[in-house]
Design an enzyme around this catalytic site. Structure first.
Site, PDB file in Angstrom:
ATOM      1  N   TYR A  58       0.851  -1.191   0.000  1.00 21.25           N
ATOM      2  CA  TYR A  58       0.000   0.000   0.000  1.00 21.25           C
ATOM      3  C   TYR A  58       0.888   1.243   0.000  1.00 21.25           C
ATOM      4  CZ  TYR A  58      -3.677  -3.232   1.618  1.00 21.25           C
ATOM      5  OH  TYR A  58      -4.561  -4.274   1.758  1.00 21.25           O
ATOM      6  N   HIS A 132      -0.322 -11.953   1.145  1.00 19.19           N
ATOM      7  CA  HIS A 132      -1.316 -11.109   0.482  1.00 19.19           C
ATOM      8  C   HIS A 132      -2.019 -11.837  -0.661  1.00 19.19           C
ATOM      9  CE1 HIS A 132      -2.020  -6.486  -0.022  1.00 19.19           C
ATOM     10  NE2 HIS A 132      -3.134  -7.168  -0.158  1.00 19.19           N
ATOM     11  N   SER A 211     -13.177  -4.842   2.562  1.00 14.40           N
ATOM     12  CA  SER A 211     -14.277  -4.209   1.822  1.00 14.40           C
ATOM     13  C   SER A 211     -15.642  -4.692   2.302  1.00 14.40           C
ATOM     14  CB  SER A 211     -14.130  -4.439   0.312  1.00 14.40           C
ATOM     15  OG  SER A 211     -12.936  -3.883  -0.181  1.00 14.40           O
ATOM     16  N   GLY A 214     -18.707  -3.041   0.759  1.00 13.78           N
ATOM     17  CA  GLY A 214     -18.787  -2.988  -0.700  1.00 13.78           C
ATOM     18  C   GLY A 214     -18.026  -1.817  -1.273  1.00 13.78           C
ATOM     19  N   ARG A 215     -16.775  -1.618  -0.782  1.00 10.11           N
ATOM     20  CA  ARG A 215     -15.931  -0.494  -1.197  1.00 10.11           C
ATOM     21  C   ARG A 215     -16.665   0.842  -0.986  1.00 10.11           C
ATOM     22  NH1 ARG A 215     -11.828  -3.340  -3.075  1.00 10.11           N
ATOM     23  NH2 ARG A 215     -12.234  -5.250  -4.246  1.00 10.11           N
ATOM     24  N   GLY A 216     -17.452   0.885   0.093  1.00  6.40           N
ATOM     25  CA  GLY A 216     -18.170   2.107   0.458  1.00  6.40           C
ATOM     26  C   GLY A 216     -19.548   2.218  -0.146  1.00  6.40           C
TER      27      GLY A 216
END
Length: 323
Positions: A58, A132, A211, A214-216
């Site tokens: 990241y 990962h 997530s 749902g990714r926001g």
């Protein structure tokens, strides 16, 4: 904050964790502010959000550095997790999101990377070191053996996997215990419920959904793709394209109806549904703002009835693929 453990024999953690990726990577680049993110880390610990998740890729690398700064002086109050096994492609080969990364599960990469992660994080060990992604060019047993060496050296307390099949979990277990599995899970990504989550539940392995909102999307904040910030990685995802995002509003409406009935927010209902999938299921929603941190932490107190869960379980699959 209610608590559970990181698997059947792991440390105590809050039932809601914190994913730190968006503080430096992928989402809303113009909205990033290191000092605000550090404040979020401090407030998370105060609220009992004690599972803190990052990764070397990241940024790359800047996320671990930021988390290390944010946890200075309070490191002993958190369960700190990071990851290895992805790296950024050379400049000329990069795409967006996952297309900017490549696999690297070589044992020598693991051995080198843990020391670099510990330096950036400002600690002598991590509580959870995660693979990962499985490198298709390297047998998972070889990579997992290198992670087991990290545990033997005292540089990690436990090791986990991410985005794996049950077969891959079993292959890793034959080498060294698997403490956790991290994969995407939410009301609009339920693939892991078919095999992986049941297996983890039966084995006492922690399952860490990334997530989980749902990714926001499940917060109800995105009615069209134009609601996403400029430069945000989600603008290129299939489920956020015009036709799909319009069709997927039905999911948000259903979640909001239950939230209104319970006096909760859509995010809290979506997280409560994820939590209900198992005793050791600990969602790690990401945020870099105090407001959304408090909202997410409040999901600890939301209890869904059998009827609520049935209504949510019956929701249709979303339009569009994950990536």
């Amino acid at each position: 904050m209610k608590t559970t453990t990181l698997g059947s024999d792991g440390p105590v953690v809050g039932v809601i964790g914190l994913g730190c990726m968006g503080m430096t990577h992928a989402y809303d680049p113009a909205g990033r502010d290191d000092e605000t993110s550090i404040g979020v880390l401090h407030r998370a610990v105060e609220l009992g959000v004690t599972l803190i998740d990052t990764a070397d890729v990241y940024g790359p690398y800047t996320n671990e550095e930021l988390v290390g700064r944010g946890l200075a002086g309070i490191r002993d109050r958190v369960v700190l997790a990071t990851k290895v096994g992805l790296e950024t492609k050379p400049e000329g080969e990069r795409g967006a999101g996952m297309r900017a990364m490549r696999f690297n599960g070589k044992p020598e990469h693991v051995r080198r990377s843990i020391d670099e992660s510990l330096r950036r994080l400002g600690t002598d060990h991590v509580d959870l070191y995660q693979l990962h992604r499985v490198d298709p060019e390297v047998p998972v047993e070889e990579t997992w053996g290198a992670l087991a060496e990290v545990v033997a050296a005292g540089k990690a307390r436990r090791i986990g996997l991410s985005e794996v099949s049950v077969e891959e979990i079993k292959r890793a277990q034959a080498v060294h215990p698997v403490a956790s599995v991290q994969s995407e899970l939410s009301l609009w990504t339920r693939d892991a419920l078919a095999e992986v989550v049941p297996y983890c539940n039966a084995q006492g392995i922690a399952f860490l959904p990334f997530s989980p909102l749902g990714r926001g999307f499940l917060t109800g904040n995105f009615a069209t793709v134009d609601d996403l910030p400029e430069g945000d990685w989600r603008r290129g995802l299939p489920r956020f394209q015009a036709d799909a995002i319009a069709a997927n509003q039905a999911l948000v409406a259903a979640v909001r109806a239950i939230a209104d009935r319970l006096g909760a927010t859509p995010a809290q209902v979506a997280l409560a549904w994820v939590r209900a999938q198992g005793e050791y299921v600990v969602p790690i929603p990401g945020t870099k703002t105090p407001k959304y941190l408090a909202d997410n932490a409040g999901a600890s107190d939301v209890v869904l009835s059998a009827a609520d869960l049935a209504d949510l379980d019956a929701l249709p699959a979303p339009e569009g693929t994950r990536y």
